[in-house]
Every structure is written in structure tokens, then in C-alpha cells.
Motif scaffolding. Structure first.
Motif, PDB file in Angstrom:
ATOM      1  N   GLY A 260       0.830  -1.197   0.000  1.00  0.00           N
ATOM      2  CA  GLY A 260       0.000   0.000   0.000  1.00  0.00           C
ATOM      3  C   GLY A 260       0.863   1.245   0.000  1.00  0.00           C
ATOM      4  O   GLY A 260       2.090   1.177   0.052  1.00  0.00           O
ATOM      5  N   THR A 261       0.194   2.382  -0.059  1.00  0.00           N
ATOM      6  CA  THR A 261       0.866   3.676  -0.019  1.00  0.00           C
ATOM      7  C   THR A 261       0.286   4.496   1.114  1.00  0.00           C
ATOM      8  O   THR A 261      -0.942   4.566   1.268  1.00  0.00           O
ATOM      9  CB  THR A 261       0.688   4.437  -1.348  1.00  0.00           C
ATOM     10  N   VAL A 262       1.146   5.087   1.927  1.00  0.00           N
ATOM     11  CA  VAL A 262       0.714   5.904   3.055  1.00  0.00           C
ATOM     12  C   VAL A 262       1.446   7.236   3.015  1.00  0.00           C
ATOM     13  O   VAL A 262       2.501   7.373   2.379  1.00  0.00           O
ATOM     14  CB  VAL A 262       0.985   5.199   4.411  1.00  0.00           C
ATOM     15  N   ALA A 263       0.876   8.203   3.697  1.00  0.00           N
ATOM     16  CA  ALA A 263       1.454   9.543   3.762  1.00  0.00           C
ATOM     17  C   ALA A 263       1.915   9.817   5.187  1.00  0.00           C
ATOM     18  O   ALA A 263       1.158   9.586   6.142  1.00  0.00           O
ATOM     19  CB  ALA A 263       0.429  10.586   3.327  1.00  0.00           C
ATOM     20  N   PHE A 264       3.149  10.303   5.311  1.00  0.00           N
ATOM     21  CA  PHE A 264       3.673  10.731   6.609  1.00  0.00           C
ATOM     22  C   PHE A 264       3.479  12.232   6.715  1.00  0.00           C
ATOM     23  O   PHE A 264       3.909  12.999   5.850  1.00  0.00           O
ATOM     24  CB  PHE A 264       5.156  10.379   6.747  1.00  0.00           C
ATOM     25  N   ALA A 265       2.809  12.663   7.777  1.00  0.00           N
ATOM     26  CA  ALA A 265       2.522  14.077   7.999  1.00  0.00           C
ATOM     27  C   ALA A 265       3.028  14.471   9.376  1.00  0.00           C
ATOM     28  O   ALA A 265       2.945  13.681  10.324  1.00  0.00           O
ATOM     29  CB  ALA A 265       1.020  14.338   7.885  1.00  0.00           C
ATOM     30  N   ALA A 266       3.524  15.689   9.497  1.00  0.00           N
ATOM     31  CA  ALA A 266       4.037  16.161  10.785  1.00  0.00           C
ATOM     32  C   ALA A 266       4.065  17.675  10.802  1.00  0.00           C
ATOM     33  O   ALA A 266       4.180  18.331   9.762  1.00  0.00           O
ATOM     34  CB  ALA A 266       5.436  15.606  11.049  1.00  0.00           C
ATOM     35  N   ASP A 267       3.960  18.201  12.018  1.00  0.00           N
ATOM     36  CA  ASP A 267       4.052  19.643  12.227  1.00  0.00           C
ATOM     37  C   ASP A 267       4.453  19.859  13.674  1.00  0.00           C
ATOM     38  O   ASP A 267       3.647  19.638  14.582  1.00  0.00           O
ATOM     39  CB  ASP A 267       2.726  20.328  11.910  1.00  0.00           C
ATOM     40  N   GLY A 268       5.707  20.278  13.898  1.00  0.00           N
ATOM     41  CA  GLY A 268       6.168  20.460  15.269  1.00  0.00           C
ATOM     42  C   GLY A 268       6.209  19.141  16.003  1.00  0.00           C
ATOM     43  O   GLY A 268       6.806  18.168  15.546  1.00  0.00           O
ATOM     44  N   ALA A 269       5.536  19.077  17.144  1.00  0.00           N
ATOM     45  CA  ALA A 269       5.562  17.875  17.969  1.00  0.00           C
ATOM     46  C   ALA A 269       4.675  16.764  17.431  1.00  0.00           C
ATOM     47  O   ALA A 269       4.885  15.596  17.734  1.00  0.00           O
ATOM     48  CB  ALA A 269       5.136  18.225  19.402  1.00  0.00           C
ATOM     49  N   ARG A 270       3.678  17.092  16.622  1.00  0.00           N
ATOM     50  CA  ARG A 270       2.675  16.108  16.206  1.00  0.00           C
ATOM     51  C   ARG A 270       3.079  15.398  14.928  1.00  0.00           C
ATOM     52  O   ARG A 270       3.752  15.970  14.066  1.00  0.00           O
ATOM     53  CB  ARG A 270       1.324  16.800  16.010  1.00  0.00           C
ATOM     54  N   PHE A 271       2.639  14.132  14.804  1.00  0.00           N
ATOM     55  CA  PHE A 271       2.873  13.377  13.569  1.00  0.00           C
ATOM     56  C   PHE A 271       1.682  12.456  13.314  1.00  0.00           C
ATOM     57  O   PHE A 271       0.916  12.122  14.225  1.00  0.00           O
ATOM     58  CB  PHE A 271       4.181  12.578  13.638  1.00  0.00           C
ATOM     59  N   GLU A 272       1.549  12.053  12.057  1.00  0.00           N
ATOM     60  CA  GLU A 272       0.496  11.133  11.648  1.00  0.00           C
ATOM     61  C   GLU A 272       1.003  10.257  10.509  1.00  0.00           C
ATOM     62  O   GLU A 272       1.855  10.665   9.723  1.00  0.00           O
ATOM     63  CB  GLU A 272      -0.734  11.886  11.129  1.00  0.00           C
ATOM     64  N   LEU A 273       0.422   9.076  10.432  1.00  0.00           N
ATOM     65  CA  LEU A 273       0.538   8.233   9.246  1.00  0.00           C
ATOM     66  C   LEU A 273      -0.880   8.009   8.760  1.00  0.00           C
ATOM     67  O   LEU A 273      -1.736   7.541   9.520  1.00  0.00           O
ATOM     68  CB  LEU A 273       1.207   6.901   9.592  1.00  0.00           C
ATOM     69  N   ARG A 274      -1.150   8.378   7.510  1.00  0.00           N
ATOM     70  CA  ARG A 274      -2.511   8.253   7.011  1.00  0.00           C
ATOM     71  C   ARG A 274      -2.508   7.782   5.565  1.00  0.00           C
ATOM     72  O   ARG A 274      -1.472   7.768   4.889  1.00  0.00           O
ATOM     73  CB  ARG A 274      -3.280   9.563   7.156  1.00  0.00           C
ATOM     74  N   GLY A 275      -3.686   7.406   5.105  1.00  0.00           N
ATOM     75  CA  GLY A 275      -3.815   6.992   3.729  1.00  0.00           C
ATOM     76  C   GLY A 275      -3.681   8.169   2.782  1.00  0.00           C
ATOM     77  O   GLY A 275      -3.597   9.323   3.193  1.00  0.00           O
ATOM     78  N   THR A 276      -3.657   7.864   1.513  1.00  0.00           N
ATOM     79  CA  THR A 276      -3.559   8.897   0.502  1.00  0.00           C
ATOM     80  C   THR A 276      -4.921   9.106  -0.143  1.00  0.00           C
ATOM     81  O   THR A 276      -5.794   8.250  -0.078  1.00  0.00           O
ATOM     82  CB  THR A 276      -2.523   8.521  -0.565  1.00  0.00           C
TER      83      THR A 276
END
Length: 297
Positions: A260-276
Motif C-alpha cells: 500500500g501507499t501511506v502519507a507521513f505528515a508532521a508539524d512540530g511535535a505532532r505526527f500522523e501516518l494516514r492513507g492517501t
């Protein structure tokens, strides 16, 4: 400190404990108010040294730098996992191992951890806690160096079963919570190969069949193999970066299907792994906070 302390001469055989837990799972019928008489009993493994070859394999599959005399932030969880499985596959543990879902983890690293060090590892089930969807087991792992606590984690594992609704719980069938109006910015996209679960399983020892092959995953209701939750958070932290003295919190919100393909997102202290795509599903969310002082205790 309460409970019985059991000193181990070596780590439990993880494959044996997983198989034993699977065999005993059909005999366990969790219910509201279930208790665990062994809560607080500690398994302690002194004189622990890290297998550098397995560590290198773990670093490669998770995206951490290799060849450094340093343990990745998430690696002590791998060291403690066989001890946790010994407890949760034991006769007295009331929740079935099959179907137990890792829902969150909190990790605190008080100082840098040398890969060449010798440590004392302690694991125990702190308590069973009621959850609106069943019962959670709260599992604590501690790593000590010369008696000082240098790393600790608290994991929650959910066993789903019928419960009595509590005041304020949403009605069955009610609308899900609205999506975050300010999603984190995507920094990268990762194409995940079908063998990620097998590679992580070889490095960590966690060869749960839901992570290995589509056929074995289908036996448990998944259309394809799914990535290990601890791989997803390790991969995120490898990309995000962490200070040596740090506290992280991560929640496992939805499985990641392989390939599969996932997106890594982050801003400062926070992060996420989510679908595209448009209505991207969040798989993992968390935050990284520096720990003031950073001295072992």
C-alpha cells in the motif's frame, strides 16, 4: 513495588508463547469487570545484552540509522515483548491473545541508550481497565542501567467484548467524529512492499500471522496482510526524529494494509501516518515532546 518478582535466566521463546496464547484463546471469555490475579507481578530479566545483527535488521526495516552504538527509541519494546507475551499467554491471564489489539503506547527515554550496554528488563501487567468496547490490559516495560530507570513504556491492549453502555457514551450507529479541520501537512509518501510484515517479524520476532501473508491474514478477517503497529510508529519516529531525552505518545487507529501507499505528515511535535487521497484514513497519530533534564532516575 507490589506483586511477585520472577527472575528470568533468559528471554522467553516468543514463538512458543504466541502459539500457546493462540491455543488458549478460545477458552477465554472476557466479560465486564474481569480481573487478573497476576496484575503487578513482575518478570525481570537481568544481564540483558542486545543482539547487534537483529538490531541492524530492525534499524533497516524501520528506517533508523545503522551502525551507531545507540538503541532506537522503540527498540526496548521489542526486547520486552517476549516477556509481555509470557504473561498474556499464561494460564491466569483472562483475555484471549488472539484478537487483542494494541491501541496505544507511551514511551519515555530518560537518556541515550548504548547498543553495547548491559541492561535489566522488567515487564508487568499493571491492571485491567474497563473500556467502552471491552477491557484493556495496561502493560508496563522498564529498562534499567546500573539500577537507574533509563527507559519506560506503557502499552494498552484492547480485548473487545460486550459491555454495558456508560452514561455519556454515543448511541450505536451515531455519526462518527468530524475530521480534523486542520490536518497536518504531508511531508512524504511511502510505498510499502508486501513483505514489510515478514521483514519486521524476522527482526522483532513477532510473527503474528496477520502480518505475514494474505492467506493467513484472511483467516482473521483482513483482506491482505497488515503492518505491525509498532513498525508504523517506529517508521514515523525514524522520519520525525527525536531528542535523546524524550516522551512520545502514539495511538494506533486503523490497520495499514500491505502492499500500500501511506502519507507521513508532521508539524512540530505532532505526527500522523494516514492513507492517501481525499478522505484519507488516519492509521497512527502521536506526538514527540522533549523531556526536561533527561537524567535517569
Amino acid at each position: 513495588m507490589s506483586g511477585v518478582v520472577i527472575m528470568l535466566s533468559g528471554p522467553p521463546a516468543l514463538g512458543v508463547r504466541l502459539a500457546l496464547g493462540a491455543l488458549r484463546s478460545p477458552l477465554r471469555r472476557p466479560r465486564p469487570g474481569v480481573r487478573f490475579a497476576g496484575a503487578g507481578d513482575r518478570l525481570v530479566l537481568p544481564g540483558l545484552r542486545v543482539d547487534v545483527d537483529r538490531l541492524a535488521a530492525y534499524e533497516r526495516v524501520c528506517g533508523f540509522p545503522t551502525g551507531e552504538d545507540s538503541l532506537p527509541l522503540t527498540y526496548p519494546h521489542v526486547l520486552g515483548f517476549p516477556l509481555a507475551m509470557r504473561i498474556m499467554s499464561g494460564r491466569g491471564f483472562p483475555l484471549p491473545l488472539l484478537g487483542l489489539v494494541h491501541t496505544s503506547i507511551d514511551i519515555t527515554r530518560h537518556t541515550a541508550l548504548a547498543a553495547s550496554g548491559t541492561y535489566e528488563l522488567t515487564v508487568f501487567v499493571d491492571r485491567l481497565a474497563p473500556h467502552r468496547r471491552g477491557t484493556e490490559a495496561v502493560v508496563v516495560t522498564e529498562l534499567r542501567d546500573g539500577g537507574a530507570l533509563v527507559w519506560e513504556s506503557t502499552s494498552t491492549y484492547l480485548s473487545r467484548h460486550r459491555t454495558e453502555p456508560a452514561p455519556g457514551d454515543p448511541e450505536p450507529g451515531s455519526a462518527p467524529a468530524a475530521p480534523d479541520p486542520c490536518p497536518l501537512p504531508v511531508l512524504d509518501e511511502w510505498r510499502l512492499a508486501a513483505d514489510v510484515g515478514r521483514r519486521y517479524g524476522a527482526a522483532s520476532g513477532d510473527r503474528n500471522p496477520i502480518h505475514l501473508h494474505p492467506l493467513t491474514a484472511r483467516l482473521f478477517g483482513f483482506p491482505r496482510a497488515i503492518a505491525h503497529g509498532m513498525w508504523t510508529v517506529a517508521r514515523c519516529l525514524a522520519a520525525h526524529g527525536t531528542p535523546q531525552a524524550v516522551r512520545i505518545h502514539a495511538e494506533f487507529r486503523a490497520p495499514v494494509l500491505l502492499p500500500g501507499t501511506v502519507a507521513f505528515a508532521a508539524d512540530g511535535a505532532r505526527f500522523e501516518l494516514r492513507g492517501t487521497g481525499g478522505a484519507a484514513r488516519v492509521h497512527v497519530s502521536g506526538r514527540v515532546d522533549p523531556l526536561p533534564g533527561g537524567r535517569p532516575r
